[in-house]
Design an enzyme around this catalytic site. Sequence first.
Site, PDB file in Angstrom:
ATOM      1  CG  LEU A   1       3.578  -1.405   3.779  1.00  0.00           C
ATOM      2  CD1 LEU A   1       3.439  -1.537   4.655  1.00  0.00           C
ATOM      3  CD2 LEU A   1       4.322  -1.465   2.803  1.00  0.00           C
TER       4      LEU A   1
ATOM      5  CB  CYS B   1       1.491   1.307  -9.049  1.00  0.00           C
ATOM      6  SG  CYS B   1       1.274  -0.573  -9.020  1.00  0.00           S
TER       7      CYS B   1
ATOM      8  CG  ASN C   1       9.467   4.942   0.478  1.00  0.00           C
ATOM      9  OD1 ASN C   1       9.446   4.273  -0.424  1.00  0.00           O
ATOM     10  ND2 ASN C   1       9.935   4.348   1.773  1.00  0.00           N
TER      11      ASN C   1
ATOM     12  N   GLY D   1       8.718   1.441   4.784  1.00  0.00           N
ATOM     13  CA  GLY D   1       8.046   0.570   4.284  1.00  0.00           C
ATOM     14  C   GLY D   1       8.237  -0.771   4.569  1.00  0.00           C
TER      15      GLY D   1
END
Length: 719
Positions: A318, A422, A560, A584
């Site tokens: 993170l 990303c 995730n 997250g």
Amino acid sequence: MESQETTTKRPQEEVNGNGDAINDQQSQEPASKRLRVEEPVVPDVAPQKTLRQKGVAPIKAEYLIVAPGQEGKVVIPDVVDDDAAEGRTAPTTQEAAAEESSGKGGKRKKAKGQNKERTFGTFSDAHRLCNSVAWTSEFSPRTCKFGDRCNGLHDIRKYLTEGRRKDLETFGGKCPLLEKFGRCPSGWRCLFVTSHMKEVTREDGRNELILLDASGNEATSSENGGEDGDEIQTGVVNIVPGNIKIDLSRKRVNFEKSEKYLEWLNKDTELTRKYFHKQKGDQDELVDYRAAYIEPPLKPSEKRRIYFGRETPVLAPLTTQGNLPFRRLCVELGAQVTYSEMALGLPLLQGQKADWALMKAHESEITPPCFDGPPIEGYDNSKDLKFSVQIAANVPWVAVKTTETLTRFLPHLRLIDINCGCPIDMIYKSGAGSALLDAQAKLERMIRGMNAVSEDIPITAKIRMGVRDDKFTAQKLVERLALGGEELRDVLGAPGCAAVTLHGRTRQQRYKSAANWSYIAETAALIKTFSEKKSSLADTIRETEERTLPNGGRMYFLGNGDCYSHIDYFDHVDNAKVDSVMIGRGAIIKPWIFEEIEKGQYLDKSATERLQYIEKFARYGMEAWGSDELGLNYTRRFMLEFLSFFTRYVPIGLLEHLPPSINERPPAYRGRDDLETLLASKDYKDWIKISEMFLGPAPPGFKFQPKHKSNSYEIEAEG
Ligand SMILES: Cc1cc2nc3c(=O)[nH]c(=O)nc-3n(C[C@H](O)[C@H](O)[C@H](O)COP(=O)(O)O)c2cc1C
């Protein structure tokens, strides 16, 4: 195999009674074992008749704040923009670390990256104290490197009266670092210095100001700390000495292994291009690639085996939020695997302090993760650790050289993960992050190369479902990562990816809709079929070298997205059949999610308990960044970032139905006491007030603006 469905079925909804009832379901057995088949717990309280409205947290009527004239209406609050929060923005922990290790208060770096306009004001002392006197008794300064040219203060008395603001009264005015370490690494700059200094009269009659240790004795300057901020960090590992960063910046480090490998890789890439991607007009005779193939100069060394299982919930990488103090808190609450914030390969290779600072870990992160299972051949839990690093790279040479450098200079790494998710423009357009989802052959080469130079450190990848919403590419990619590209797998064998994490969203989707757990489940099922393919391949692979494959050839698979309770966690492990789940935002909103998973039950934390986590963050922040003006305000800044998520938690005792969902937003509500109401505030000025309870008044001019300002879809995200 591809699916457009949004989620696997969520476990049956429960009607919520009160938190105590939920907390009482204690059991001696670890949750990881106990909850193989999750039975939702229904407290014996009569259900209340309230319909669940999509996207809205079902707050019990008695806690709703209803504006006059609005009775009977549910006012849906603004959307919180997690994309903006995820963006790699300046200033980050990197900047903090860079300033800190530059002797504190030196020249401030120019803001880089996205959201440059997000300033926090400046917060250094009014007069900078020279490092030569910062940790010494008044009459025994070290030699000042800058001599007459030095513009720092050398007069401690003047510094204490005019150079800085007065001591803080929080923590009873006692220095938390002195209590923890027996000495204060911030020396005279500490904002609790009166608790560890005194004036003594020397034999010659002169009065001298001295610093004290926890037993009240004079602290020697070497005990107190040094000019390199790095030296003073107790309990921190993976500190790379300044001279190595200088060598890197001056290109004095040799990358012998990488260079050998990359030379081969260039030739091999050319060979592959010729024989597999023959262009029109290419005159070369089509010779079998196999005949022309040359073995790489380096074979991957045997990798340390890792393990992911239901007892190892994973804290996601993170940016900004996943700083060392936060990870430390999560580990304390049960996180079994942690990741650094994403570091860019190139700046690491250039020796940039800020990026190397991201590689630091707390000593609690280098302890072994939980392991409940039956023994696994070759896996030695005592040699395993929690802390992993994540890098971003756009081309093989950056990935390979970065891996070699990290392997050489960082003693404590569980694994090195390459970010292939990303979505932020800056990263994507450079060809790194989620751009790698569409450059699968390149990514395979990167992973093979990283494996060749990483010695015993396993290599893993974190991916998304794809770049675009209409084209999911992750399943093709995991096949490539597990077995190798179709054309080469019988020659080269598997690339040796030890684990893949799949975030169930696309780059285009960002956080706009729920994570797609059906797709994650399908991918998990697909991966299970690979082991059969592998054994049939084993006969054809030129040299099947089990030894060189991580985990004896097993690729772990993590899911995730949106995990927000132990119910979600065990549902995903049991039904989507992932090895473990990476968490997250759920961890930033409620870091005790790890404790819930460990205990297998909801924990209705009181506001006082939640405030204690903030206090811990304050202590851990000061331990990491110092108790001086600069360190304190970095702690404040990252505490506020943390609070911007933490205040999104809706206490489960206030909810009509369970399980809670991360995608539901609460209408205006009041808490069960004033503190709970304060901790639900969306107003950053209240967050500053909360920070002041531990860090004292924010300096004049201190500004903070949360990254995810409501409704501002500036959409920049990192995973
Ligand atoms: C503030 C923030 C920072 C993030 N930074 C990274 C990062 O550095 N690397 C990465 O791979 N993913 C990053 N992500 C993505 C998360 O790791 C994760 O994949 C994503 O948030 C989905 O999981 P969640 O629904 O549990 O939050 C970030 C997410 C957020 C909200």
